[in-house]
Design a protein around this motif. Structure first.
Motif, PDB file in Angstrom:
ATOM      1  N   SER A   1       7.284  24.238  11.570  1.00 18.22           N
ATOM      2  CA  SER A   1       8.367  23.284  11.366  1.00 18.22           C
ATOM      3  C   SER A   1       9.335  23.805  10.320  1.00 18.22           C
ATOM      4  O   SER A   1       9.175  24.901   9.767  1.00 18.22           O
ATOM      5  CB  SER A   1       7.796  21.938  10.932  1.00 18.22           C
ATOM      6  N   MET A   2      10.331  22.976  10.011  1.00 21.02           N
ATOM      7  CA  MET A   2      11.331  23.363   9.025  1.00 21.02           C
ATOM      8  C   MET A   2      10.727  23.479   7.626  1.00 21.02           C
ATOM      9  O   MET A   2      11.176  24.298   6.823  1.00 21.02           O
ATOM     10  CB  MET A   2      12.474  22.352   9.009  1.00 21.02           C
ATOM     11  N   LEU A   3       9.721  22.677   7.316  1.00 22.92           N
ATOM     12  CA  LEU A   3       9.083  22.792   6.006  1.00 22.92           C
ATOM     13  C   LEU A   3       8.380  24.132   5.866  1.00 22.92           C
ATOM     14  O   LEU A   3       8.453  24.771   4.802  1.00 22.92           O
ATOM     15  CB  LEU A   3       8.094  21.646   5.801  1.00 22.92           C
ATOM     16  N   THR A   4       7.699  24.573   6.912  1.00 27.27           N
ATOM     17  CA  THR A   4       7.050  25.885   6.868  1.00 27.27           C
ATOM     18  C   THR A   4       8.083  26.994   6.697  1.00 27.27           C
ATOM     19  O   THR A   4       7.873  27.937   5.919  1.00 27.27           O
ATOM     20  CB  THR A   4       6.248  26.113   8.155  1.00 27.27           C
ATOM     21  N   VAL A   5       9.192  26.885   7.410  1.00 29.61           N
ATOM     22  CA  VAL A   5      10.269  27.869   7.259  1.00 29.61           C
ATOM     23  C   VAL A   5      10.811  27.852   5.836  1.00 29.61           C
ATOM     24  O   VAL A   5      11.052  28.910   5.232  1.00 29.61           O
ATOM     25  CB  VAL A   5      11.386  27.591   8.285  1.00 29.61           C
ATOM     26  N   GLY A   6      11.016  26.651   5.279  1.00 29.45           N
ATOM     27  CA  GLY A   6      11.528  26.560   3.910  1.00 29.45           C
ATOM     28  C   GLY A   6      10.592  27.189   2.896  1.00 29.45           C
ATOM     29  O   GLY A   6      11.025  27.868   1.960  1.00 29.45           O
ATOM     30  N   ILE A   7       9.281  26.979   3.064  1.00 32.73           N
ATOM     31  CA  ILE A   7       8.309  27.584   2.145  1.00 32.73           C
ATOM     32  C   ILE A   7       8.327  29.105   2.262  1.00 32.73           C
ATOM     33  O   ILE A   7       8.294  29.828   1.254  1.00 32.73           O
ATOM     34  CB  ILE A   7       6.898  27.022   2.435  1.00 32.73           C
ATOM     35  N   LEU A   8       8.390  29.613   3.489  1.00 36.21           N
ATOM     36  CA  LEU A   8       8.444  31.071   3.683  1.00 36.21           C
ATOM     37  C   LEU A   8       9.714  31.655   3.082  1.00 36.21           C
ATOM     38  O   LEU A   8       9.670  32.708   2.415  1.00 36.21           O
ATOM     39  CB  LEU A   8       8.356  31.387   5.172  1.00 36.21           C
TER      40      LEU A   8
END
Length: 335
Positions: free
Chosen positions: A185-192
């Motif tokens: 999701s977008m949260l996973t992308v943001g963390i990466l």
């Protein structure tokens, strides 16, 4: 009265510049090497402006060809299908995903990066700060595809626990509501993205904090300030402009990151209210995933989306310059 005993207070005559000095000042350079360097520097600046203008003209021309054939609204359409006749495509989902993922990355990376930079420059002993700084520098050199593979193989499988915790305690907000899907999701992308831009912001901030005049810190300590008060009153005001510049460098990478996002995200052309649900997309990820199989009309549409990303980047850099200009009295150049 003896004239020899009298003294005069007249100032010594001011030396007049010679004709050669006047010519040197007019030229702005005193030696052939200086004139060559001046010409190269000026030419490089002009060449950079010409290249930027050429890129803008190329993107605008190709984007106008695509938008003129678009059957949907380029700004609000939630679809990307350039193979239809007439084609239907829009950037609403891409703009939302790019902005949201970059905001998440900045919110996570900037405080941690500033804290690491302060630790390395003002708290850690020298035998510890050296190796830690080396590791941070090494992280900045890791290719984005390596981050993407690490994110897909290591980060994504271990996000279930975090997503479950957020859903249990913050799911009532709707932003962290999780339906149990894959954590792509977008949260996973943001963390990466936060992990990727962390070394850039840390390195630049560390070098800025090292330039703080020693007398400022010693004066604060002499007045009885604690270590944190010295940082708050002397270090952070001095390095504010540098931290903003470092953050903009990191934001530029987050906005344009391609392969890492394409490896981790499950792209769909819809906007999810929850940051934990799969879906969304970014400009760079969409261009990378669709450019190889796109027709000429599809490539023009992708170039049109690239033009929007180009404009967003210019606006972000312009805003950063405006913020720095407003606080130039705190910059190191004026200390």
């Amino acid at each position: 009265m003896d004239i020899s005993t009298q003294t005069t207070d007249a100032p010594p005559p001011t030396p007049q510049p010679t004709v050669t000095e006047d010519k040197r000042n007019a030229r702005g350079a005193t030696r052939p090497g200086d004139r060559v360097f001046l010409g190269l520097s000026r030419g490089s600046g002009i060449l950079l402006l010409v290249i930027m203008a050429a890129i803008a003209v190329f993107l605008t021309y190709r984007a106008s060809l695509a938008i003129s054939k678009d059957h949907g609204n380029f700004l609000t359409t939630f679809e990307w299908n350039t193979n239809l006749n007439p084609p239907v495509f829009g950037i609403a989902v891409l703009a939302f995903g790019t902005v949201v993922s970059s905001v998440i990355a900045m919110a996570l990376a900037v405080p941690v990066a500033v804290a690491i930079a302060l630790f390395l420059t003002h708290y850690a002993p020298r035998r510890l700060s050296g190796p830690v700084a080396y590791v941070v520098d090494l992280l900045a050199a890791v290719p984005s595809i390596v981050y993407g593979l690490w994110g897909a193989l290591i980060l994504v499988p271990h996000m279930n626990g975090l997503f479950g915790w957020l859903d249990h305690y913050l799911g009532w907000t709707g932003i962290f509501d999780w339906q149990g899907g894959a954590p792509r999701s977008m949260l996973t992308v943001g963390i990466l993205l936060a992990i990727m831009i962390l070394p850039i912001i840390t390195n630049v901030s560390r070098e800025v904090f090292r330039q703080v005049p020693q007398m400022h810190e010693e004066a604060a300590l002499a007045l009885g300030a604690t270590r944190w008060e010295v940082i708050r009153m002397s270090v952070l005001p001095f390095g504010r402009s540098g931290v903003i510049s470092a953050s903009m460098l990191g934001l530029g990478r987050a906005l344009g990151e391609t392969m890492a996002v394409a490896t981790v995200l499950s792209p769909t052309f819809d906007i999810q209210a929850s940051l934990l649900d799969p879906g969304g997309g970014t400009f760079a990820q969409n261009i990378a995933s669709k450019f190889g199989e796109a027709t000429e009309q599809g490539r023009d549409a992708l170039i049109a989306s690239g033009l929007v990303l180009f404009v967003i980047t210019l606006l972000v850099n312009g805003a950063a310059r405006a913020i720095i200009a407003r606080r130039k009295e705190y910059s190191g150049a004026n200390a």
